[in-house]
Design a protein around this motif. Sequence first.
Motif, PDB file in Angstrom:
ATOM      1  N   ALA A 151      -7.497   3.255  -3.413  1.00 54.29           N
ATOM      2  CA  ALA A 151      -6.932   2.424  -4.481  1.00 54.29           C
ATOM      3  C   ALA A 151      -7.693   2.623  -5.785  1.00 54.29           C
ATOM      4  CB  ALA A 151      -6.968   0.951  -4.066  1.00 54.29           C
ATOM      5  N   THR A 180       2.482   1.674  -3.420  1.00 58.68           N
ATOM      6  CA  THR A 180       1.533   2.196  -4.406  1.00 58.68           C
ATOM      7  C   THR A 180       1.256   3.671  -4.172  1.00 58.68           C
ATOM      8  OG1 THR A 180       0.493   0.007  -4.443  1.00 58.68           O
ATOM      9  CG2 THR A 180      -0.722   1.810  -5.457  1.00 58.68           C
ATOM     10  N   SER A 224       0.832  -1.203   0.000  1.00 61.86           N
ATOM     11  CA  SER A 224       0.000   0.000   0.000  1.00 61.86           C
ATOM     12  C   SER A 224       0.871   1.259   0.000  1.00 61.86           C
ATOM     13  CB  SER A 224      -0.922   0.002   1.214  1.00 61.86           C
ATOM     14  OG  SER A 224      -1.800  -1.116   1.202  1.00 61.86           O
ATOM     15  N   ALA A 266      -2.456  -0.852  -7.820  1.00 64.69           N
ATOM     16  CA  ALA A 266      -3.674  -0.210  -7.325  1.00 64.69           C
ATOM     17  C   ALA A 266      -4.897  -1.090  -7.551  1.00 64.69           C
ATOM     18  CB  ALA A 266      -3.860   1.146  -7.997  1.00 64.69           C
ATOM     19  N   LEU A 315      -4.857  -3.827  -5.001  1.00 67.33           N
ATOM     20  CA  LEU A 315      -5.238  -3.299  -3.690  1.00 67.33           C
ATOM     21  C   LEU A 315      -6.745  -3.072  -3.596  1.00 67.33           C
ATOM     22  CD1 LEU A 315      -2.395  -0.723  -2.966  1.00 67.33           C
ATOM     23  CD2 LEU A 315      -2.982  -2.690  -1.550  1.00 67.33           C
TER      24      LEU A 315
END
Length: 611
Positions: A172, A104, A101, A156, A159
């Motif tokens: 995301a 990203t 996370s 993304a 996620l």
Amino acid sequence: MLALAAADGGYFAESWGWATLAYLWLAVLALIFRTELRLARLDLVLLGSVSALALWILVSTAWSSSPAHTPVEAQRALVYVAAVAAVLLLVEPPSVRTFISALTAGITLVCAWGLIDHVLSAGPHGSDALGEGRLAEPLGYWNAVGLFAAMGTVLALALAAEARTTVGRAAAAAAPVVLLPTLYYTFSRAAWLALLLGLAGSVLLARGRQQLITTATVLAPPAVIAVWLSSRLDTLTATRSSAMAEFADEARVLAGGLGALVLVAALAGARLLPRAREKAGSIRLAHPRPAVLLAIAGAAVAGAIAVADPIRLVERGYESFSGPPSPVRSDLRARVFTLTGSERADAWNVAWKDYRENPVFGSGAGTFEHYWVEHRPSSTYFRDAHSLYLETLAELGPLGLALVAGAVAAIVAAAVRVRGQPLAAGAFGAVVAFLVHAGVDWDWEMPAVTCTALACGAALVVLARGQQGSTAPWQLRAGGVALTVALGAAAVVGLVGNGAIAASISELRSGDYASAEREARRASRWAPWSAEPWRVLGEIRLRRGERERARAALREATERDPRNWVLWAELASASEGASRRDAVARALALNPRSWTPSQLRELGRALQALD
């Protein structure tokens, strides 16, 4: 990663030392303070392959045809060793989600930075005609930014498919609305190909592929509209800026449109995505049977033959890719649909020729630049072969390529082992995107991008480790700390040496000869393999009229970098008689193909005494 991205993607050597020290510091903290430290077989294979590659690069100095460049390549490789070690030692399986996370979010922030810079700047965005008008900041290279955005998009989507909270899904889901316009404005065809194959890799690996496909379907409309809107704005897709009023109007339209689409995508991720996933959960996408796949493939081939001559299409595609670059057009939108390879085929052929001449050990790391100048079929300048695999084979031989393959094999094995784990498909897709793009560009020379790909691969290895592997005893930890300290000392040497080289060049350009000489002497002590300090000293002495001392310095430079034609040209300008004639002949032999006006002026002083 953010710091490397801000430092021109980590392309220049001045950033490698502090990046290595930062990663090594994280590794030391993990070795000292983690209560339980496990390393499984795949951890050792990945870290061992990257470390062995860095060591092999350094060892190749012994036979390198450009010994001044090879230690520099080893310094860059040390960044990658430190990055992999930091992730493997610091990240635990339960924290992989948080790590991905954060990765990203960092990619999205970098791309948002580049997109804002592109929209707000009314001037050209590239350093040459090929890059004019293309989004290149903050990494400094448009294709690298495109790959960065592609990797972020793959992560993304994964996620969003696996997010457990409403805020996580919304964030995301909104990211592709920023990432895909960024990718579009790079006008990078290879980055789009990397995105498609990265997404394909994610879908093929994921066991819950219906959830991933559903997520992509729900989130696609806002992102697609964002790309469409980006393509409709004439001033942002042209190589030359238009009137400021028109540019400002289009910038406001894009900012407002993307802002609205970010909100739409976030709402879709927060509200629509859970319902769509529930419906998709009742649908099972089984693996197609081989017979079905063969039937589909056969039908596709038959259809292609019926519609067009596939052999002719392949021939035309190859001719377009291997031919001369297309003229730079004022409208960059047409570039996305061309097949020209920008003379990459020539670079690949020269790299293959280099390998054929050095089939066992290669010619040494960092040697392609000089080999290209000496053997190039055109006046185009390439520093790298635009292919990680061909350049590695040419410079480091089959063993070097095998070490790269070893690292890739460890990541693929880990991905297969954890294909049922959340986010594994996204991390694997990002690695696939990098591996595809690295085959046609110089991504290895951009640490911000390569470290991101290695971090995704290392995260897969951490997931595969689980509770396997034995706990490291204190003796192993102590040895690891000692080794890390030794590598840190090597990084400090590179940090000081490369910093002094950069400072000496900067001071020389500004005309402060005293400071330039002081920094060059410091660089000669901290980077004794480099020819740059001696070149700077030679130029300073030439400008002061100290020709004999300039010749001595430039001879030192040519001894360290004997295949650098520029050094021979400068030596010729400081020499007389037969020595000047020999230096000119050497410069022409090392760069026989063609000369730009600036290069001709560089040799002009040397040629004056030959009549």
